[in-house]
Design a protein around this motif. Structure first.
Motif, PDB file in Angstrom:
ATOM      1  N   ALA A  51       0.852  -1.187   0.000  1.00  0.00           N
ATOM      2  CA  ALA A  51       0.000   0.000   0.000  1.00  0.00           C
ATOM      3  C   ALA A  51       0.888   1.238   0.000  1.00  0.00           C
ATOM      4  O   ALA A  51       2.022   1.204   0.489  1.00  0.00           O
ATOM      5  CB  ALA A  51      -0.934   0.019   1.206  1.00  0.00           C
ATOM      6  N   VAL A  52       0.353   2.335  -0.559  1.00  0.00           N
ATOM      7  CA  VAL A  52       1.103   3.586  -0.677  1.00  0.00           C
ATOM      8  C   VAL A  52       0.228   4.730  -0.165  1.00  0.00           C
ATOM      9  O   VAL A  52      -0.983   4.767  -0.421  1.00  0.00           O
ATOM     10  CB  VAL A  52       1.517   3.866  -2.139  1.00  0.00           C
ATOM     11  N   ILE A  53       0.847   5.644   0.559  1.00  0.00           N
ATOM     12  CA  ILE A  53       0.185   6.872   1.005  1.00  0.00           C
ATOM     13  C   ILE A  53       0.897   8.045   0.352  1.00  0.00           C
ATOM     14  O   ILE A  53       2.129   8.121   0.367  1.00  0.00           O
ATOM     15  CB  ILE A  53       0.243   7.022   2.540  1.00  0.00           C
ATOM     16  N   ILE A  54       0.124   8.980  -0.213  1.00  0.00           N
ATOM     17  CA  ILE A  54       0.685  10.227  -0.750  1.00  0.00           C
ATOM     18  C   ILE A  54       0.129  11.382   0.070  1.00  0.00           C
ATOM     19  O   ILE A  54      -1.095  11.504   0.244  1.00  0.00           O
ATOM     20  CB  ILE A  54       0.344  10.420  -2.235  1.00  0.00           C
ATOM     21  N   THR A  55       1.003  12.249   0.552  1.00  0.00           N
ATOM     22  CA  THR A  55       0.569  13.414   1.320  1.00  0.00           C
ATOM     23  C   THR A  55       1.510  14.573   1.040  1.00  0.00           C
ATOM     24  O   THR A  55       2.485  14.441   0.298  1.00  0.00           O
ATOM     25  CB  THR A  55       0.490  13.086   2.826  1.00  0.00           C
ATOM     26  N   GLY A  56       1.207  15.725   1.626  1.00  0.00           N
ATOM     27  CA  GLY A  56       2.036  16.907   1.447  1.00  0.00           C
ATOM     28  C   GLY A  56       2.575  17.406   2.772  1.00  0.00           C
ATOM     29  O   GLY A  56       1.962  17.196   3.819  1.00  0.00           O
ATOM     30  N   VAL A 105      -3.252   3.067  -3.706  1.00  0.00           N
ATOM     31  CA  VAL A 105      -2.687   4.355  -3.308  1.00  0.00           C
ATOM     32  C   VAL A 105      -3.740   5.165  -2.559  1.00  0.00           C
ATOM     33  O   VAL A 105      -4.866   5.333  -3.047  1.00  0.00           O
ATOM     34  CB  VAL A 105      -2.182   5.146  -4.525  1.00  0.00           C
ATOM     35  N   ILE A 106      -3.358   5.677  -1.400  1.00  0.00           N
ATOM     36  CA  ILE A 106      -4.235   6.506  -0.574  1.00  0.00           C
ATOM     37  C   ILE A 106      -3.718   7.937  -0.603  1.00  0.00           C
ATOM     38  O   ILE A 106      -2.551   8.192  -0.315  1.00  0.00           O
ATOM     39  CB  ILE A 106      -4.241   6.005   0.888  1.00  0.00           C
ATOM     40  N   ALA A 107      -4.584   8.886  -0.955  1.00  0.00           N
ATOM     41  CA  ALA A 107      -4.235  10.305  -0.852  1.00  0.00           C
ATOM     42  C   ALA A 107      -4.673  10.801   0.514  1.00  0.00           C
ATOM     43  O   ALA A 107      -5.853  10.759   0.847  1.00  0.00           O
ATOM     44  CB  ALA A 107      -4.917  11.111  -1.946  1.00  0.00           C
ATOM     45  N   LEU A 118      -5.537  18.714  -7.152  1.00  0.00           N
ATOM     46  CA  LEU A 118      -6.791  17.970  -7.072  1.00  0.00           C
ATOM     47  C   LEU A 118      -6.734  16.753  -7.987  1.00  0.00           C
ATOM     48  O   LEU A 118      -7.136  15.647  -7.594  1.00  0.00           O
ATOM     49  CB  LEU A 118      -7.975  18.865  -7.458  1.00  0.00           C
ATOM     50  N   ASP A 119      -6.235  16.941  -9.186  1.00  0.00           N
ATOM     51  CA  ASP A 119      -6.174  15.823 -10.123  1.00  0.00           C
ATOM     52  C   ASP A 119      -5.252  14.719  -9.611  1.00  0.00           C
ATOM     53  O   ASP A 119      -5.512  13.534  -9.839  1.00  0.00           O
ATOM     54  CB  ASP A 119      -5.716  16.309 -11.501  1.00  0.00           C
ATOM     55  N   LEU A 120      -4.191  15.087  -8.887  1.00  0.00           N
ATOM     56  CA  LEU A 120      -3.325  14.077  -8.281  1.00  0.00           C
ATOM     57  C   LEU A 120      -4.105  13.224  -7.294  1.00  0.00           C
ATOM     58  O   LEU A 120      -3.947  11.998  -7.265  1.00  0.00           O
ATOM     59  CB  LEU A 120      -2.137  14.747  -7.585  1.00  0.00           C
ATOM     60  N   THR A 121      -4.979  13.837  -6.503  1.00  0.00           N
ATOM     61  CA  THR A 121      -5.792  13.038  -5.577  1.00  0.00           C
ATOM     62  C   THR A 121      -6.700  12.085  -6.343  1.00  0.00           C
ATOM     63  O   THR A 121      -6.956  10.967  -5.893  1.00  0.00           O
ATOM     64  CB  THR A 121      -6.646  13.921  -4.647  1.00  0.00           C
ATOM     65  N   CYS A 122      -7.190  12.534  -7.507  1.00  0.00           N
ATOM     66  CA  CYS A 122      -8.084  11.697  -8.312  1.00  0.00           C
ATOM     67  C   CYS A 122      -7.344  10.527  -8.958  1.00  0.00           C
ATOM     68  O   CYS A 122      -7.978   9.548  -9.357  1.00  0.00           O
ATOM     69  CB  CYS A 122      -8.776  12.539  -9.387  1.00  0.00           C
ATOM     70  N   MET A 123      -6.037  10.626  -9.077  1.00  0.00           N
ATOM     71  CA  MET A 123      -5.242   9.520  -9.603  1.00  0.00           C
ATOM     72  C   MET A 123      -5.090   8.403  -8.573  1.00  0.00           C
ATOM     73  O   MET A 123      -4.687   7.292  -8.922  1.00  0.00           O
ATOM     74  CB  MET A 123      -3.855  10.020 -10.027  1.00  0.00           C
ATOM     75  N   CYS A 124      -5.390   8.713  -7.309  1.00  0.00           N
ATOM     76  CA  CYS A 124      -5.267   7.739  -6.233  1.00  0.00           C
ATOM     77  C   CYS A 124      -6.550   6.926  -6.104  1.00  0.00           C
ATOM     78  O   CYS A 124      -7.603   7.311  -6.625  1.00  0.00           O
ATOM     79  CB  CYS A 124      -4.943   8.451  -4.921  1.00  0.00           C
ATOM     80  N   ASP A 125      -6.478   5.821  -5.395  1.00  0.00           N
ATOM     81  CA  ASP A 125      -7.634   4.929  -5.248  1.00  0.00           C
ATOM     82  C   ASP A 125      -8.569   5.361  -4.126  1.00  0.00           C
ATOM     83  O   ASP A 125      -9.785   5.229  -4.229  1.00  0.00           O
ATOM     84  CB  ASP A 125      -7.149   3.502  -4.966  1.00  0.00           C
ATOM     85  N   ILE A 126      -7.988   5.860  -3.053  1.00  0.00           N
ATOM     86  CA  ILE A 126      -8.743   6.250  -1.864  1.00  0.00           C
ATOM     87  C   ILE A 126      -8.288   7.648  -1.477  1.00  0.00           C
ATOM     88  O   ILE A 126      -7.085   7.950  -1.504  1.00  0.00           O
ATOM     89  CB  ILE A 126      -8.494   5.262  -0.699  1.00  0.00           C
TER      90      ILE A 126
END
Length: 264
Positions: A51-56, A105-107, A118-126
């Motif tokens: 699993a992957v988490i993307i954050t800022g 991938v979780i945003a 916003l579009d980057l979050t939409c590329m994620c699954d959750i």
């Protein structure tokens, strides 16, 4: 690993943190895209990642496009074909790479996610959001259009009418509205954002990795294929799954009334 993206792995979970807070984590005019692509390639080649988490970092998730890069593109020094090439070989590689990444991938949206953010979050699954998050498909405010796949992704998540409203007005919505519009699945307090993301990631990672990867692929294929084609693909994936050692372990653990141990 790099200047923009922090790569951290804890067990089966990788956290990618955009780390340019002083500029609100832009995705253009820097090394963001090649660093994301390198991280995705690294994840793809590491079967231990489940699993992957993307954050800022800082107060923003991502401000999207770099305004100084836009000024350069608007100056006339680059031809239209040059700008087209920049998009095709730049940010447009990111949605393709994330869309095809088999690991979920979780945003974890900690703050404003604007335009390409916003579009980057939409590329994620959750998508889960802090109460401090905001979302805007803000391209039109700068006289441009979603150039990174947002026009394909956003309507599939929140529906055409609401996607059109965000795209044509460029307005921002808060985290609660994003929840009501199904853009995010949870809204939490800022301090609970990463713990919640990690909890979801751990729940994903606890399952047989082959089943999770194939299930994600089915969900992705279902976004643009017919029911008949998806059923045929499902039959193939199910045949593979029935032969997997983790499926046998899951069945035996269920019958033995014990916790399964999945090895991947």
């Amino acid at each position: 690993m790099s200047n923009f993206l922090s790569y951290e792995q804890d067990g089966h979970v990788v956290t990618l943190t955009m780390s340019e807070p002083e500029r609100r984590n832009p995705l253009t005019g820097n090394t963001a895209v090649p660093e994301f692509l390198a991280a995705i390639e690294r994840i793809e080649s590491d079967t231990s990642v489940r699993a992957v988490i993307i954050t800022g970092s800082g107060t923003a998730f991502s401000s999207g496009g770099n305004i100084h890069e836009m000024k350069r593109q608007a100056s006339g020094t680059a031809s239209a074909m040059d700008v087209r090439r920049d998009y095709r070989h730049g940010i447009q590689r990111l949605p393709l790479a994330l869309f095809n990444l088999e690991v979920p991938v979780i945003a974890a949206v900690n703050g404003p996610a604007l335009g390409a953010g916003l579009d980057l979050t939409c590329m994620c699954d959750i998508r889960i959001a802090s109460r401090a998050a905001q979302f805007a498909e803000s391209f039109v405010k700068l006289g441009i259009i979603p150039g990174d796949g947002g026009a394909w992704l956003l309507p599939r998540i929140i529906g055409m009418s609401r996607a059109a409203e965000l795209t044509f007005t460029g307005k921002a919505i808060d985290a609660q509205t994003a929840l009501e519009w199904n853009l995010v699945s949870q809204v939490v307090e800022p301090e609970a954002l990463l713990p919640t993301a990690r909890e979801i990631a751990a729940a994903i990672a606890a399952n047989p990795p082959h089943a999770v990867r194939l299930a994600k692929r089915l969900l992705r294929e279902g976004m643009h294929t017919s029911l008949g084609t998806l059923l045929e693909l499902s039959a193939v994936y199910q045949a593979v799954s029935h032969q997997a050692a983790d499926h046998k372990e899951a069945v035996e653990a269920f019958l033995d009334k014990r916790k399964p141990v999945f090895k991947g």
